[in-house]
Design a protein around this motif. Structure first.
Motif, PDB file in Angstrom:
ATOM      1  N   PHE A 105     -41.745 144.819  14.704  1.00  0.00           N
ATOM      2  CA  PHE A 105     -42.662 145.941  14.456  1.00  0.00           C
ATOM      3  C   PHE A 105     -44.107 145.514  14.675  1.00  0.00           C
ATOM      4  CE2 PHE A 105     -44.895 148.873  11.405  1.00  0.00           C
ATOM      5  CZ  PHE A 105     -44.693 150.028  12.149  1.00  0.00           C
ATOM      6  N   GLU A 106     -44.477 144.363  14.135  1.00  0.00           N
ATOM      7  CA  GLU A 106     -45.845 143.877  14.311  1.00  0.00           C
ATOM      8  C   GLU A 106     -46.120 143.483  15.764  1.00  0.00           C
ATOM      9  OE1 GLU A 106     -48.470 143.751  12.440  1.00  0.00           O
ATOM     10  OE2 GLU A 106     -47.709 144.236  10.438  1.00  0.00           O
ATOM     11  N   LYS A 107     -45.123 142.919  16.440  1.00  0.00           N
ATOM     12  CA  LYS A 107     -45.328 142.573  17.853  1.00  0.00           C
ATOM     13  C   LYS A 107     -45.575 143.823  18.695  1.00  0.00           C
ATOM     14  CE  LYS A 107     -42.877 138.165  18.340  1.00  0.00           C
ATOM     15  NZ  LYS A 107     -41.571 137.519  18.640  1.00  0.00           N
ATOM     16  N   SER A 108     -44.953 144.929  18.328  1.00  0.00           N
ATOM     17  CA  SER A 108     -45.197 146.183  19.045  1.00  0.00           C
ATOM     18  C   SER A 108     -46.657 146.590  18.922  1.00  0.00           C
ATOM     19  CB  SER A 108     -44.293 147.290  18.498  1.00  0.00           C
ATOM     20  OG  SER A 108     -42.923 146.961  18.680  1.00  0.00           O
ATOM     21  N   ASN A 109     -47.188 146.532  17.705  1.00  0.00           N
ATOM     22  CA  ASN A 109     -48.594 146.873  17.503  1.00  0.00           C
ATOM     23  C   ASN A 109     -49.513 145.870  18.191  1.00  0.00           C
ATOM     24  OD1 ASN A 109     -50.683 148.490  16.291  1.00  0.00           O
ATOM     25  ND2 ASN A 109     -51.020 146.825  14.828  1.00  0.00           N
ATOM     26  N   TYR A 110     -49.135 144.572  18.163  1.00  0.00           N
ATOM     27  CA  TYR A 110     -49.922 143.530  18.828  1.00  0.00           C
ATOM     28  C   TYR A 110     -49.958 143.775  20.335  1.00  0.00           C
ATOM     29  CZ  TYR A 110     -51.916 138.798  19.101  1.00  0.00           C
ATOM     30  OH  TYR A 110     -52.747 137.729  19.283  1.00  0.00           O
ATOM     31  N   PHE A 111     -48.837 144.236  20.883  1.00  0.00           N
ATOM     32  CA  PHE A 111     -48.774 144.577  22.303  1.00  0.00           C
ATOM     33  C   PHE A 111     -49.725 145.724  22.620  1.00  0.00           C
ATOM     34  CE2 PHE A 111     -46.792 147.249  25.639  1.00  0.00           C
ATOM     35  CZ  PHE A 111     -46.840 146.356  26.700  1.00  0.00           C
ATOM     36  N   TYR A 112     -49.706 146.770  21.801  1.00  0.00           N
ATOM     37  CA  TYR A 112     -50.620 147.887  22.031  1.00  0.00           C
ATOM     38  C   TYR A 112     -52.072 147.413  21.987  1.00  0.00           C
ATOM     39  CZ  TYR A 112     -46.508 150.818  20.981  1.00  0.00           C
ATOM     40  OH  TYR A 112     -45.269 151.401  20.972  1.00  0.00           O
ATOM     41  N   GLU A 113     -52.372 146.528  21.064  1.00  0.00           N
ATOM     42  CA  GLU A 113     -53.736 145.983  20.945  1.00  0.00           C
ATOM     43  C   GLU A 113     -54.153 145.306  22.246  1.00  0.00           C
ATOM     44  OE1 GLU A 113     -56.951 145.153  17.981  1.00  0.00           O
ATOM     45  OE2 GLU A 113     -55.278 146.558  18.094  1.00  0.00           O
ATOM     46  N   ASN A 114     -53.270 144.493  22.810  1.00  0.00           N
ATOM     47  CA  ASN A 114     -53.585 143.788  24.050  1.00  0.00           C
ATOM     48  C   ASN A 114     -53.615 144.725  25.250  1.00  0.00           C
ATOM     49  OD1 ASN A 114     -53.953 141.111  23.100  1.00  0.00           O
ATOM     50  ND2 ASN A 114     -51.747 140.846  22.903  1.00  0.00           N
ATOM     51  N   VAL A 115     -52.763 145.736  25.243  1.00  0.00           N
ATOM     52  CA  VAL A 115     -52.790 146.735  26.324  1.00  0.00           C
ATOM     53  C   VAL A 115     -54.139 147.427  26.361  1.00  0.00           C
ATOM     54  CG1 VAL A 115     -51.881 148.982  27.044  1.00  0.00           C
ATOM     55  CG2 VAL A 115     -50.303 147.142  26.431  1.00  0.00           C
ATOM     56  N   LEU A 176     -36.436 148.258  23.312  1.00  0.00           N
ATOM     57  CA  LEU A 176     -37.802 148.245  22.786  1.00  0.00           C
ATOM     58  C   LEU A 176     -38.815 147.920  23.879  1.00  0.00           C
ATOM     59  CD1 LEU A 176     -39.519 148.653  20.285  1.00  0.00           C
ATOM     60  CD2 LEU A 176     -39.112 146.260  19.659  1.00  0.00           C
ATOM     61  N   ASN A 177     -38.487 147.004  24.787  1.00  0.00           N
ATOM     62  CA  ASN A 177     -39.419 146.666  25.859  1.00  0.00           C
ATOM     63  C   ASN A 177     -39.600 147.822  26.842  1.00  0.00           C
ATOM     64  OD1 ASN A 177     -40.147 144.153  24.927  1.00  0.00           O
ATOM     65  ND2 ASN A 177     -38.551 143.069  26.052  1.00  0.00           N
ATOM     66  N   LEU A 178     -38.528 148.570  27.095  1.00  0.00           N
ATOM     67  CA  LEU A 178     -38.661 149.777  27.903  1.00  0.00           C
ATOM     68  C   LEU A 178     -39.638 150.748  27.243  1.00  0.00           C
ATOM     69  CD1 LEU A 178     -37.872 151.861  30.081  1.00  0.00           C
ATOM     70  CD2 LEU A 178     -35.864 152.418  28.675  1.00  0.00           C
ATOM     71  N   LYS A 179     -39.465 150.949  25.958  1.00  0.00           N
ATOM     72  CA  LYS A 179     -40.341 151.850  25.200  1.00  0.00           C
ATOM     73  C   LYS A 179     -41.794 151.360  25.247  1.00  0.00           C
ATOM     74  CE  LYS A 179     -41.594 154.598  21.573  1.00  0.00           C
ATOM     75  NZ  LYS A 179     -42.801 153.970  21.071  1.00  0.00           N
ATOM     76  N   LEU A 180     -42.011 150.077  25.054  1.00  0.00           N
ATOM     77  CA  LEU A 180     -43.374 149.547  25.013  1.00  0.00           C
ATOM     78  C   LEU A 180     -44.058 149.644  26.373  1.00  0.00           C
ATOM     79  CD1 LEU A 180     -42.815 146.423  22.731  1.00  0.00           C
ATOM     80  CD2 LEU A 180     -43.878 148.596  22.103  1.00  0.00           C
ATOM     81  N   ARG A 181     -43.323 149.380  27.443  1.00  0.00           N
ATOM     82  CA  ARG A 181     -43.921 149.513  28.779  1.00  0.00           C
ATOM     83  C   ARG A 181     -44.296 150.970  29.068  1.00  0.00           C
ATOM     84  NH1 ARG A 181     -39.596 145.693  30.205  1.00  0.00           N
ATOM     85  NH2 ARG A 181     -40.516 143.627  30.576  1.00  0.00           N
ATOM     86  N   LYS A 182     -43.424 151.893  28.659  1.00  0.00           N
ATOM     87  CA  LYS A 182     -43.728 153.312  28.842  1.00  0.00           C
ATOM     88  C   LYS A 182     -44.982 153.686  28.043  1.00  0.00           C
ATOM     89  CE  LYS A 182     -43.011 157.856  27.434  1.00  0.00           C
ATOM     90  NZ  LYS A 182     -43.423 158.528  26.181  1.00  0.00           N
ATOM     91  N   ASP A 183     -45.090 153.154  26.826  1.00  0.00           N
ATOM     92  CA  ASP A 183     -46.276 153.415  26.008  1.00  0.00           C
ATOM     93  C   ASP A 183     -47.522 152.819  26.647  1.00  0.00           C
ATOM     94  OD1 ASP A 183     -44.686 154.711  24.174  1.00  0.00           O
ATOM     95  OD2 ASP A 183     -44.558 153.001  22.790  1.00  0.00           O
ATOM     96  N   ALA A 184     -47.362 151.677  27.318  1.00  0.00           N
ATOM     97  CA  ALA A 184     -48.505 151.054  27.987  1.00  0.00           C
ATOM     98  C   ALA A 184     -49.041 151.964  29.088  1.00  0.00           C
ATOM     99  CB  ALA A 184     -48.104 149.696  28.562  1.00  0.00           C
ATOM    100  N   VAL A 185     -48.137 152.607  29.814  1.00  0.00           N
ATOM    101  CA  VAL A 185     -48.561 153.563  30.849  1.00  0.00           C
ATOM    102  C   VAL A 185     -49.430 154.650  30.211  1.00  0.00           C
ATOM    103  CG1 VAL A 185     -47.783 155.304  32.496  1.00  0.00           C
ATOM    104  CG2 VAL A 185     -46.543 153.136  32.304  1.00  0.00           C
ATOM    105  N   THR A 186     -48.960 155.212  29.106  1.00  0.00           N
ATOM    106  CA  THR A 186     -49.688 156.286  28.432  1.00  0.00           C
ATOM    107  C   THR A 186     -51.057 155.823  27.945  1.00  0.00           C
ATOM    108  OG1 THR A 186     -47.606 157.294  27.717  1.00  0.00           O
ATOM    109  CG2 THR A 186     -49.598 157.929  26.516  1.00  0.00           C
ATOM    110  N   LEU A 187     -51.110 154.656  27.281  1.00  0.00           N
ATOM    111  CA  LEU A 187     -52.373 154.165  26.733  1.00  0.00           C
ATOM    112  C   LEU A 187     -53.378 153.848  27.836  1.00  0.00           C
ATOM    113  CD1 LEU A 187     -51.039 151.847  23.876  1.00  0.00           C
ATOM    114  CD2 LEU A 187     -52.186 154.067  23.611  1.00  0.00           C
ATOM    115  N   ARG A 188     -52.915 153.242  28.920  1.00  0.00           N
ATOM    116  CA  ARG A 188     -53.828 152.913  30.018  1.00  0.00           C
ATOM    117  C   ARG A 188     -54.348 154.187  30.688  1.00  0.00           C
ATOM    118  NH1 ARG A 188     -54.137 147.894  32.342  1.00  0.00           N
ATOM    119  NH2 ARG A 188     -54.181 148.824  34.442  1.00  0.00           N
TER     120      ARG A 188
END
Length: 445
Positions: A105-115, A176-188
């Motif tokens: 859970f925390e790594k997901s948020n850490y990923f968003y932070e770096n994205v 989870l990695n599929l979800k996070l990459r998709k979220d990265a597209v949205t955030l960027r």
């Protein structure tokens, strides 16, 4: 300089092979048995006996199964030893699934932070490519586990046991990695279109809400309060009610996590000894403890481990377990396979060269529970692994001192064993290394 392999050159190679002593018999041995079996050195196995002059009480080994949580298992195993001694609970286990939940859970948020921090860089930039290669994974480092415990505490394994997905993590990681990459597209895209900070934070919170739901379905929901009910090794009954994960950690483990320092041995030119280092974009808890290493020469590095063992405390360590290692019998020794003699080829590289050229880095964390000292010098080390009791000696491995020198990269030491000058070094601001530096490798085998 360009050089083509011509028919004439190839013919010379073929002729040279025929002149090589025992080429035909060696070819048969390697083809039929494989490189490792054909080059195995039985003398090394004979030398690596499970006898040690300093040997802490053996606990039943844990089993991380088909997951990459070795760093987590190793850390919790060092903590359970003091708990077992104090409360008479041999073979007791802390919940690896509980820390696993919060780590993901925390790594997901850490990923968003770096994205978001790299959102203006092109996807072809090395940092963005590094992030997207593995948004999150099972692996980690010591400081990442302590960041989780400082925030969430720990619980007994009985309170949050393993699930299918914690023991066999590939499906969850892929999802989870599929979800996070998709979220990265949205955030960027939101950054590119100048979305407001409020709108970005709203989107990010929705993403984390979805991440939490995925993790609860896969791993179970972490307890907020629980009762700790158990019988100790003398069969006495105990019941401790209304504990939180934080109060459980304080009462039953009681460590001051700030007392423990990650020490590395990285003999590369870019990391002078007796200095502190950290790695950009490495961590799991936004706002939590960051990864920091003190780099020391190998002699000091090993002496600190010995002193901690002699004081009765095991040592968390990170190494490249796949190098010169026999998993089945549980031996790690540079002499166990003689591929250089088999092929008549020099494979020798220094520890620094292996790090600089990508041949080696930390891949696995375990626990040192003993050492054999001869004339006050270590000859071999006892290792508690987390691969179950069907490998090694009921899950315990033997590591030669020569293997320690070459393939051990990190240990965790209580600062009370550090001399005053090194304690002072731990207070300095660390040099920030690139995200892909080998000292940022995550133990996860």
């Amino acid at each position: 300089m360009s050089q083509e392999i011509t028919p004439e050159i190839l013919k010379q190679y073929q002729e040279n092979l025929q002149k090589h002593p025992q080429a035909a018999s060696l070819k048969r041995a390697v083809m039929n048995n494989g490189i490792l079996a054909a080059s195995e050195n039985t003398d090394a196995k004979v030398a690596m006996t499970q006898t040690f002059s300093v040997d802490l009480t053996a606990e039943k080994v844990a089993d991380q199964k088909q997951s990459g949580r070795c760093w987590m298992f190793a850390a919790l195993n060092t903590m359970r030893r003091s708990l077992a001694d104090q409360f008479n609970l041999k073979d007791f286990e802390l919940s690896q699934n509980y820390t696993n939940f919060w780590d993901k859970f925390e790594k997901s948020n850490y990923f968003y932070e770096n994205v978001l921090s790299t959102a203006t860089e092109p996807t072809s930039s090395r940092k963005v490519a590094f992030l997207m290669a593995t948004p999150q994974q099972d692996g980690g480092q010591w400081d990442m586990l302590t960041a989780l415990i400082a925030k969430y505490g720990i619980v007994p394994k009985s309170v949050m046991p393993e699930t299918y997905n914690s023991s066999r993590s590939s499906e969850l990681n892929s999802t989870l990695n599929l979800k996070l990459r998709k979220d990265a597209v949205t955030l960027r895209q939101m950054v590119a279109t100048n979305a407001s900070e409020t709108n970005i934070n709203t989107a990010r919170n929705q993403m984390l809400n979805e991440d939490y739901r995925i993790l609860v379905y896969a791993l179970g929901e972490p307890p907020v309060k629980f009762d700790f009910e158990y019988r100790d090794d003398d069969k006495a009954y105990h019941l401790d009610r209304n504990l939180t994960p934080q109060t459980f950690f304080k009462k039953y483990v009681g460590w001051n996590l700030d007392d423990y320092q990650s020490i590395i041995n990285a003999p590369t030119d870019d990391k002078p000894y007796n200095h502190m280092y950290t790695i950009e974009m490495l961590g799991n808890v936004v706002g939590g403890r960051r990864v920091q290493h003190l780099n020391l020469d190998i002699a000091t590095f090993k002496q600190l481990a010995i002193e901690q063992l002699q004081a009765g405390e095991s040592v968390w360590f990170g190494s490249d377990v796949g190098q010169s290692s026999d998993r089945k019998v549980g031996i790690m020794d540079p002499e166990i396979y003689k591929a250089d003699e088999l092929f008549d080829v020099d494979f020798g590289m220094t520890k620094a060269e292996r790090l600089d050229y990508g041949e080696s880095l930390m891949t696995h964390a375990m626990v040192i529970t003993g050492v054999d000292l001869v004339d006050d010098k270590p000859t071999k080390w006892k290792v508690e692994n987390s691969w179950g009791d069907k490998v090694g000696e009921k899950g315990y491995f033997v590591m030669s001192d020569a293997w320690f020198d070459e393939y051990v990269y990190q240990i965790v030491i209580n600062k009370k064993y550090l001399p005053a000058d090194l304690k002072k070094v731990t207070e300095e601001d660390p040099k920030v290394l690139e995200p892909w530096d080998p000292m940022g490798a995550l133990a996860g085998r």
